[in-house]
Motif scaffolding. Structure first.
Motif, PDB file in Angstrom:
ATOM      1  N   TYR A  74      -0.187  -7.539   0.446  1.00 26.69           N
ATOM      2  CA  TYR A  74      -0.161  -7.589   1.912  1.00 26.69           C
ATOM      3  C   TYR A  74       0.375  -6.277   2.450  1.00 26.69           C
ATOM      4  CZ  TYR A  74       1.313  -8.686   6.630  1.00 26.69           C
ATOM      5  OH  TYR A  74       1.494  -8.655   7.988  1.00 26.69           O
ATOM      6  N   ASP A  75      -0.327  -5.719   3.425  1.00 32.15           N
ATOM      7  CA  ASP A  75       0.139  -4.487   4.072  1.00 32.15           C
ATOM      8  C   ASP A  75      -0.571  -4.364   5.413  1.00 32.15           C
ATOM      9  OD1 ASP A  75       0.605  -1.511   4.660  1.00 32.15           O
ATOM     10  OD2 ASP A  75       1.572  -1.688   2.711  1.00 32.15           O
ATOM     11  N   LEU A  76      -0.123  -3.422   6.241  1.00 29.76           N
ATOM     12  CA  LEU A  76      -0.786  -3.169   7.513  1.00 29.76           C
ATOM     13  C   LEU A  76      -2.117  -2.466   7.283  1.00 29.76           C
ATOM     14  CD1 LEU A  76       2.300  -1.729   9.475  1.00 29.76           C
ATOM     15  CD2 LEU A  76       1.595  -4.127   9.225  1.00 29.76           C
TER      16      LEU A  76
ATOM     17  N   ALA B 226      12.103   8.272  -3.629  1.00 25.94           N
ATOM     18  CA  ALA B 226      11.729   7.746  -4.954  1.00 25.94           C
ATOM     19  C   ALA B 226      10.706   6.623  -4.820  1.00 25.94           C
ATOM     20  CB  ALA B 226      12.973   7.240  -5.663  1.00 25.94           C
ATOM     21  N   THR B 227       9.569   6.785  -5.454  1.00 24.49           N
ATOM     22  CA  THR B 227       8.543   5.741  -5.398  1.00 24.49           C
ATOM     23  C   THR B 227       8.185   5.247  -6.804  1.00 24.49           C
ATOM     24  OG1 THR B 227       6.823   7.444  -5.344  1.00 24.49           O
ATOM     25  CG2 THR B 227       7.512   6.523  -3.230  1.00 24.49           C
ATOM     26  N   LEU B 228       7.907   6.200  -7.714  1.00 23.64           N
ATOM     27  CA  LEU B 228       7.454   5.809  -9.053  1.00 23.64           C
ATOM     28  C   LEU B 228       8.607   5.177  -9.831  1.00 23.64           C
ATOM     29  CD1 LEU B 228       5.298   8.988  -9.733  1.00 23.64           C
ATOM     30  CD2 LEU B 228       4.499   6.729  -8.997  1.00 23.64           C
TER      31      LEU B 228
ATOM     32  N   SER C  27       0.810  -1.227   0.000  1.00 19.23           N
ATOM     33  CA  SER C  27       0.000   0.000   0.000  1.00 19.23           C
ATOM     34  C   SER C  27       0.837   1.267   0.000  1.00 19.23           C
ATOM     35  CB  SER C  27      -0.930   0.019   1.222  1.00 19.23           C
ATOM     36  OG  SER C  27      -1.759  -1.108   1.196  1.00 19.23           O
ATOM     37  N   GLY C  28       2.143   1.146  -0.017  1.00 24.98           N
ATOM     38  CA  GLY C  28       3.006   2.321   0.084  1.00 24.98           C
ATOM     39  C   GLY C  28       3.215   3.013  -1.248  1.00 24.98           C
ATOM     40  N   GLY C  29       4.073   4.037  -1.178  1.00 26.61           N
ATOM     41  CA  GLY C  29       4.393   4.813  -2.373  1.00 26.61           C
ATOM     42  C   GLY C  29       4.996   3.957  -3.470  1.00 26.61           C
ATOM     43  N   ILE C  30       5.798   2.981  -3.099  1.00 24.79           N
ATOM     44  CA  ILE C  30       6.366   2.051  -4.084  1.00 24.79           C
ATOM     45  C   ILE C  30       5.380   0.917  -4.336  1.00 24.79           C
ATOM     46  CG2 ILE C  30       8.215   0.377  -4.552  1.00 24.79           C
ATOM     47  CD1 ILE C  30       9.989   2.139  -2.636  1.00 24.79           C
ATOM     48  N   GLY C  31       4.807   0.393  -3.259  1.00 22.66           N
ATOM     49  CA  GLY C  31       3.972  -0.806  -3.352  1.00 22.66           C
ATOM     50  C   GLY C  31       2.787  -0.645  -4.292  1.00 22.66           C
TER      51      GLY C  31
ATOM     52  N   PRO D  77       8.684  -4.181  -0.575  1.00 24.43           N
ATOM     53  CA  PRO D  77       8.962  -2.754  -0.405  1.00 24.43           C
ATOM     54  C   PRO D  77       8.526  -2.235   0.979  1.00 24.43           C
ATOM     55  CG  PRO D  77       6.990  -3.033  -1.771  1.00 24.43           C
ATOM     56  CD  PRO D  77       7.375  -4.395  -1.236  1.00 24.43           C
ATOM     57  N   ALA D  78       8.128  -3.126   1.895  1.00 25.43           N
ATOM     58  CA  ALA D  78       7.611  -2.702   3.207  1.00 25.43           C
ATOM     59  C   ALA D  78       8.660  -1.945   4.003  1.00 25.43           C
ATOM     60  CB  ALA D  78       7.156  -3.924   4.012  1.00 25.43           C
ATOM     61  N   GLY D  79       8.206  -0.938   4.726  1.00 23.33           N
ATOM     62  CA  GLY D  79       9.137  -0.224   5.587  1.00 23.33           C
ATOM     63  C   GLY D  79       8.672   1.191   5.777  1.00 23.33           C
ATOM     64  N   ILE D  80       9.605   2.027   6.229  1.00 24.66           N
ATOM     65  CA  ILE D  80       9.281   3.451   6.287  1.00 24.66           C
ATOM     66  C   ILE D  80      10.169   4.164   5.270  1.00 24.66           C
ATOM     67  CG2 ILE D  80       8.489   3.415   8.701  1.00 24.66           C
ATOM     68  CD1 ILE D  80      11.309   5.066   9.051  1.00 24.66           C
ATOM     69  N   PRO D  81       9.669   5.225   4.655  1.00 27.32           N
ATOM     70  CA  PRO D  81      10.460   5.903   3.623  1.00 27.32           C
ATOM     71  C   PRO D  81      11.516   6.833   4.213  1.00 27.32           C
ATOM     72  CG  PRO D  81       8.322   6.949   3.840  1.00 27.32           C
ATOM     73  CD  PRO D  81       8.359   5.837   4.844  1.00 27.32           C
ATOM     74  N   ARG D  82      12.463   7.184   3.374  1.00 30.58           N
ATOM     75  CA  ARG D  82      13.520   8.096   3.791  1.00 30.58           C
ATOM     76  C   ARG D  82      12.989   9.530   3.791  1.00 30.58           C
ATOM     77  NH1 ARG D  82      18.935   9.359   0.991  1.00 30.58           N
ATOM     78  NH2 ARG D  82      17.909   8.613  -0.887  1.00 30.58           N
TER      79      ARG D  82
HETATM   80  P1  ADP Z   1       7.845   3.823   0.272  1.00 27.29           P
HETATM   81  O1  ADP Z   1       7.855   5.209  -0.276  1.00 27.29           O
HETATM   82  O2  ADP Z   1       9.204   3.290   0.521  1.00 27.29           O
HETATM   83  O3  ADP Z   1       6.956   2.897  -0.479  1.00 27.29           O
HETATM   84  P2  ADP Z   1       5.743   4.037   2.271  1.00 27.29           P
HETATM   85  O4  ADP Z   1       5.777   4.435   3.703  1.00 27.29           O
HETATM   86  O5  ADP Z   1       4.894   4.831   1.336  1.00 27.29           O
HETATM   87  O6  ADP Z   1       7.254   3.964   1.762  1.00 27.29           O
HETATM   88  O7  ADP Z   1       5.293   2.514   2.149  1.00 27.29           O
HETATM   89  C1  ADP Z   1       5.729   1.515   2.967  1.00 27.29           C
HETATM   90  C2  ADP Z   1       4.577   0.576   3.189  1.00 27.29           C
HETATM   91  O8  ADP Z   1       5.047  -0.504   3.992  1.00 27.29           O
HETATM   92  C3  ADP Z   1       3.388   1.214   3.907  1.00 27.29           C
HETATM   93  O9  ADP Z   1       2.207   0.978   3.187  1.00 27.29           O
HETATM   94  C4  ADP Z   1       3.383   0.504   5.250  1.00 27.29           C
HETATM   95  O10 ADP Z   1       2.069   0.314   5.776  1.00 27.29           O
HETATM   96  C5  ADP Z   1       4.026  -0.811   4.889  1.00 27.29           C
HETATM   97  N1  ADP Z   1       4.568  -1.531   6.033  1.00 27.29           N
HETATM   98  C6  ADP Z   1       5.275  -1.063   7.075  1.00 27.29           C
HETATM   99  N2  ADP Z   1       5.556  -2.055   7.931  1.00 27.29           N
HETATM  100  C7  ADP Z   1       5.044  -3.181   7.404  1.00 27.29           C
HETATM  101  C8  ADP Z   1       4.987  -4.533   7.814  1.00 27.29           C
HETATM  102  N3  ADP Z   1       5.549  -4.946   8.944  1.00 27.29           N
HETATM  103  N4  ADP Z   1       4.345  -5.405   7.020  1.00 27.29           N
HETATM  104  C9  ADP Z   1       3.787  -5.001   5.867  1.00 27.29           C
HETATM  105  N5  ADP Z   1       3.801  -3.752   5.429  1.00 27.29           N
HETATM  106  C10 ADP Z   1       4.407  -2.855   6.193  1.00 27.29           C
END
Ligand code: ADP
Length: 338
Positions: free
Chosen positions: A33-35, A229-231, A10-14, A75-80
């Motif tokens: 899969y995402d939170l 960078a996401t796109l 669900s993230g910017g990359i995902g 790509p899960a995580g927090i962005p820079r």
């Molecule tokens: P980026 O720009 O790198 O994609 P985002 O913060 O937009 O960063 O996206 C990261 C995504 O990873 C978010 O949708 C967030 O909910 C998700 N995420 C963070 N922790 C987890 C986890 N433990 N399992 C699955 N997804 C996760």
């Protein structure tokens, strides 16, 4: 046909990555899969008239998201954020990657794993250590995605040479990128020395190397606090996944052109030779690899023989930094109980 799971969809990359995968005719089942928002985005994508199915999974459903998956992209995580280096992200993303790897080991132990989350230099060793500790590590199946650096190396070369005279396609064989995926560990190497000489002659080589190494900062700055960078990263991740899907689908008759990815050298044919040629004990490195059936079957090392003096210096600078990044990942992984 291939089942693909995106962890962090669900993230910017995902999100754009999931869209690209939904459009791919080689994907049969796409699991998101995402939170948050995974069901919503899957429903949204499921209306697109391509042949794949799209399904969403929340945290209680991770086993289902992974079961039977052949390719897991993370790509899960927090962005820079501005002022944050890739290494600053380390502690948070390290924990996320470790816990996701534990789930992969349990529910999809045979899947290929593509790591997009940063810092790749430290997170891939965590995936390795976590799988290794439960006897599930398969060296050909764990890859750190460094494709964005390669894409930038092509684009920025065209920016210098001029878009009217040079197409990006023409320059794709002129330069590639090896090493790691952060700052000075990113090393553009010229496979066609003509372009290297051209940059040297026009005194643009140093600024070119710097732009490839720190191109991510341009995006962080331009987005002014709202992400990295996401796109372009989604496109890069998809481009690598596409190579892998082709090799999986077409078996050995697929695209044989090696592409760099960050892998565990001692476990792969050619890996120890590469370490020897680079005169290093560094165990993870991004080098051109051959893929067969979606698995890395060989690491290329011939390119080391053709390095110019500038590139040799860049490698010498890269190796100790990379070694530290790897150590950091490995010790975190060994010391962290979830
Ligand atoms: P980026 O720009 O790198 O994609 P985002 O913060 O937009 O960063 O996206 C990261 C995504 O990873 C978010 O949708 C967030 O909910 C998700 N995420 C963070 N922790 C987890 C986890 N433990 N399992 C699955 N997804 C996760």
């Amino acid at each position: 046909m291939v089942s693909v799971t995106v962890l962090g969809s669900s993230g910017g990359i995902g999100q754009p990555l999931s869209l690209l995968l939904k459009l791919d005719p080689q994907v049969s089942s796409l699991r998101l899969y995402d939170l948050k928002l995974s069901h919503g985005n899957a429903t949204d994508l499921s209306h697109i008239d391509t042949n794949s199915s799209a399904a969403g999974f929340n945290t209680a459903e991770i086993a289902l998201a992974l079961k039977g998956s052949q390719l897991v992209i993370i790509p899960a995580g927090i962005p820079r954020k501005p002022g944050m280096s890739r290494d600053d992200l380390f502690k948070i993303n390290a924990k996320i990657i470790k816990s996701l790897t534990v789930q992969i080991a349990e529910h999809a132990p045979d899947a290929r794993i593509l790591v997009i989350s940063n810092p790749v230099n430290s997170l891939v060793p965590i995936v390795y250590e976590t799988l290794q500790s439960v006897g599930k590590f398969q060296p050909g199946k764990v890859m750190g995605i460094t494709t964005l650096d390669i894409i930038r190396s092509h684009t920025f070369l065209v920016d210098i040479l001029g878009r009217t005279a040079y197409s990006v396609d023409k320059l794709k064989d002129a330069v590639t990128v090896v090493g790691g995926h952060s700052g000075e560990t990113i090393i553009p190497i010229f496979t066609d020395q003509k372009y290297y000489r051209r940059l040297r002659d026009t005194r643009t080589y140093e600024s070119y190397v710097h732009r490839v190494q720190f191109g991510g900062d341009e995006v962080v700055k331009a987005k002014d606090g709202s992400g990295s960078a996401t796109l372009s990263m989604a496109w890069a991740g998809y481009s690598f996944a596409k190579k892998l899907l082709n090799s999986l689908h077409l078996n050995t008759a697929g695209d044989q052109h090696p592409i760099p990815t960050f892998v565990y050298l001692p476990g792969l044919p050619g890996g120890k030779e590469l370490q020897k040629k680079l005169n290093t004990s560094v165990e993870f490195f991004s080098a051109p690899v051959k893929l067969e059936k979606g698995i890395v079957v060989a690491v290329e090392h011939d390119w080391v023989d053709k390095l110019n003096e500038d590139e040799k210096k860049l490698i010498a600078k890269c190796l100790p930094i990379l070694e530290n990044n790897i150590k950091k990942g490995l010790s975190f992984s060994k010391d962290t109980k979830l």
